[in-house]
Design an enzyme around this catalytic site. Structure first.
Site, PDB file in Angstrom:
ATOM      1  N   SER A 159     -16.183   5.287  -6.270  1.00 48.42           N
ATOM      2  CA  SER A 159     -15.834   4.330  -4.806  1.00 48.42           C
ATOM      3  C   SER A 159     -14.884   4.040  -4.286  1.00 48.42           C
ATOM      4  O   SER A 159     -13.642   4.475  -4.527  1.00 48.42           O
ATOM      5  CB  SER A 159     -16.253   3.053  -5.031  1.00 48.42           C
ATOM      6  OG  SER A 159     -16.468   2.187  -4.025  1.00 48.42           O
ATOM      7  N   TYR A 191     -13.270  -4.765  -9.645  1.00 48.16           N
ATOM      8  CA  TYR A 191     -14.683  -3.529  -9.042  1.00 48.16           C
ATOM      9  C   TYR A 191     -13.894  -2.412  -9.464  1.00 48.16           C
ATOM     10  O   TYR A 191     -14.239  -1.703  -9.792  1.00 48.16           O
ATOM     11  CB  TYR A 191     -15.305  -3.742  -8.001  1.00 48.16           C
ATOM     12  CG  TYR A 191     -16.398  -2.956  -8.459  1.00 48.16           C
ATOM     13  CD1 TYR A 191     -17.207  -1.906  -8.161  1.00 48.16           C
ATOM     14  CD2 TYR A 191     -16.016  -2.093  -5.994  1.00 48.16           C
ATOM     15  CE1 TYR A 191     -18.191  -0.843  -8.020  1.00 48.16           C
ATOM     16  CE2 TYR A 191     -16.549  -1.416  -5.718  1.00 48.16           C
ATOM     17  CZ  TYR A 191     -17.707  -0.528  -6.601  1.00 48.16           C
ATOM     18  OH  TYR A 191     -18.466   0.364  -5.922  1.00 48.16           O
TER      19      TYR A 191
END
Length: 318
Positions: free
Chosen positions: A161, A187
């Site tokens: 990501s 994350y």
């Protein structure tokens, strides 16, 4: 970033999975897509099946996976789809999946993941985002290494990501045992780990004919964003621009998994259907951070990950 010719393609952020795989024949080749019952996982599996591959949907919800497989068969005509249970946060589930796999594996797309969850932990005490996004896929991919090595020119794609730029791996406190838990940082750490895994796996396995790359799908509204607040989503739109469709979001992973344009290329990070440029804070969004391509951090993460998996195995067999 190491110096090499950056890979570019005729495709871009608007390209779809069907467009990037057009003309590719995967007949006789076998693929696994994790998290293939929702979002871009569905469209990744559909593109691979449409090109003739035998595709296994590795999913937590087998019933949802079966519905997805039926839909893919209906749209592609390919009946060579299988559904297998896989919970990446459960190391016993990962071990059972890899033990059950038989024969060569040509394409592995590590697509499943969780994003910005509350502070959840696995039975081992591992932080859930790191445990799912990195450690689960680490155990899966290393467990499937013999099958990948047995294939002809196998490819692994690890979904990362753009959020990885916010944090590297904190080797002193990976699981937030001493620092305050931050879902965004957790994350980012997990997605940096995904890129570092691609770097080290490619270094270790290139001699086996296996290439491993990381890919950022782009901004997509899916189940992955369910833990994000409206403010977080609004900020993402402002930073990223328009969201992609699932078909566009699957394009980069499908290109890296199948295209002759990236034959023999490994250890790199792709976004919008081309190799990413270097991330520079303050510049336009995009790019790959130096910390995610650091070979020393990649080697260290591999060792740490092996120790964690071995510890989990030992506790299960005790």
């Amino acid at each position: 970033m190491t110096e090499h010719a950056r890979i570019t393609t005729p495709f871009d952020a608007r390209s779809t999975a069907a467009e990037v795989i057009a003309g590719v024949d995967l007949t006789g080749r076998r693929a696994i897509v994790t998290g293939a019952s929702s979002g871009i996982g569905v469209e990744t599996a559909r593109a691979l099946a449409g090109a003739g591959a035998e595709v296994t949907l590795a999913v937590r919800d087998v019933a949802a996976g079966e519905r997805t497989a039926e839909d893919i068969t209906a749209t592609t005509g390919n009946k060579n789809l299988a559904v297998a249970p896989l919970d990446l946060a459960d190391q016993a589930s990962v071990a059972a999946f890899t033990a059950a796999w038989d024969g060569p594996l040509h394409v592995l797309v590590n697509n499943a993941g969780v994003m910005m969850t509350p502070e959840w932990r696995t039975p081992e005490g591992w932080e859930t985002q790191f445990a799912t996004n990195h450690l689960g896929h680490f155990a899966l991919t290393t467990g499937l290494h013999p099958a990948l090595a047995a294939a002809d020119r196998a490819r692994v794609v690890a979904l990362s990501s753009r959020g990885h730029v916010r944090a590297g791996v904190d080797f002193d406190d990976i699981h937030f045992l001493t620092r305050p838990y931050d879902p965004v940082v957790a994350y980012a750490q997990s997605k940096s780990a995904v890129v570092l895994f691609a770097v080290e796996a490619n270094r270790r396995w290139a001699a086996d004919g296996i290439t491993v790359n990381a890919a950022h799908p782009g901004p997509i509204l899916s189940n992955l964003t369910r833990h994000m607040s409206k403010a977080d989503l609004d900020a993402a739109v402002a930073a990223e621009g328009a969201f992609k469709t699932p078909q566009q979001g699957a394009a980069t992973a499908v290109l890296v998994a199948t295209s002759p344009l990236v034959e023999g290329v490994g250890g790199r990070y792709f976004e919008d259907c081309e190799e990413a440029v270097r991330y520079v804070p303050g510049d336009a969004p995009g790019g790959v951070a130096d910390h995610a391509l650091d070979p020393e951090a990649a080697a260290r993460l591999w060792r740490v990950s092996e120790e964690m998996i071995e510890s989990s195995q030992a506790s299960r067999s005790a």
